[in-house]
Design an enzyme around this catalytic site. Structure first.
Site, PDB file in Angstrom:
ATOM      1  N   ILE A 183       0.845  -1.190   0.000  1.00 41.42           N
ATOM      2  CA  ILE A 183       0.000   0.000   0.000  1.00 41.42           C
ATOM      3  C   ILE A 183       0.882   1.242   0.000  1.00 41.42           C
ATOM      4  CG2 ILE A 183      -0.327  -0.159   2.511  1.00 41.42           C
ATOM      5  CD1 ILE A 183      -3.151   1.058   2.081  1.00 41.42           C
ATOM      6  N   CYS A 184       0.456   2.242  -0.741  1.00 40.95           N
ATOM      7  CA  CYS A 184       1.116   3.553  -0.776  1.00 40.95           C
ATOM      8  C   CYS A 184       2.550   3.417  -1.310  1.00 40.95           C
ATOM      9  CB  CYS A 184       1.055   4.167   0.613  1.00 40.95           C
ATOM     10  SG  CYS A 184       1.474   5.911   0.719  1.00 40.95           S
ATOM     11  N   ALA A 185       3.521   3.940  -0.588  1.00 42.90           N
ATOM     12  CA  ALA A 185       4.932   3.838  -0.991  1.00 42.90           C
ATOM     13  C   ALA A 185       5.428   2.397  -0.927  1.00 42.90           C
ATOM     14  CB  ALA A 185       5.799   4.722  -0.099  1.00 42.90           C
TER      15      ALA A 185
END
Length: 188
Positions: A104-106
């Site tokens: 998730i995300c970075a």
């Protein structure tokens, strides 16, 4: 019982980590939090929250018992996790065994660093699109599932990400029940 490992480092994004762990545990998934390269016995997360892992990466871990490995975001945490060869080896091993890997995300940058899912559909926090679109068939959907690769965008998509993991690991009915109990969707 289905089991999952969620990696944790200093700088991990609290919401993405905590929501994922919490929702998986509500679904009766046996979740183990593995601390990686921590400066203290706890992770100092991106907004100053301190979280104590269940074990550290240097502990003896039987990776064969897990069906899912998760990398949460948070820039500093994701940098640490994608820079750790042991973490990348675990991720690559899970993927090659057709076990689920979630980012998730970075955190999706760790998938690329591990050589996972080239040319598959994937997403991330928008700031990482340029870094990832040459490797993945980049999507801007909130959660993307392509085979055993599961990716999501950021803190605001953490519940959907976690519930998608529950649906894949446990079943759709359990995910639906949790959505209702946690008021993450409108009742019928």
């Amino acid at each position: 019982m289905v089991a999952a490992v969620v990696f944790l480092a200093d700088g991990t994004e609290e919401m993405e980590f905590t929501i994922t762990v919490d929702v998986l545990r509500r679904a009766q998934v046996d979740v183990h939090v593995v601390g990686v390269d921590l400066a203290q016995p706890y992770a100092l997360c991106s907004r100053g929250v301190k979280i104590i892992p269940d074990v550290t990466l240097s502990d003896a871990i039987d990776w064969t018992k897990y069906e899912l490995a998760v990398i949460p975001g948070g820039l500093k945490g994701a940098e640490t996790l994608r820079g750790n060869k042991s973490v990348l080896d675990v991720l690559a091993s899970f993927y090659s065994q057709k076990k689920y890997v979630g980012f998730i995300c970075a955190g999706t940058t760790a998938a690329k660093a591990a050589g996972i899912g080239k040319d598959q559909l994937a997403t991330s926090y928008p700031a990482f699109k340029g870094e990832l679109e040459d490797y993945y068939d980049y999507s801007e959907e909130r959660v993307v599932v392509d085979g055993t690769l599961v990716t999501s965008r950021g803190p605001g998509t953490a519940f959907l990400f976690a519930l998608t993991l529950v649906e894949l690991l446990v079943d759709k009915e359990v995910a639906y029940k949790l959505k209702q109990e946690m008021l993450t969707s409108d009742p019928l």
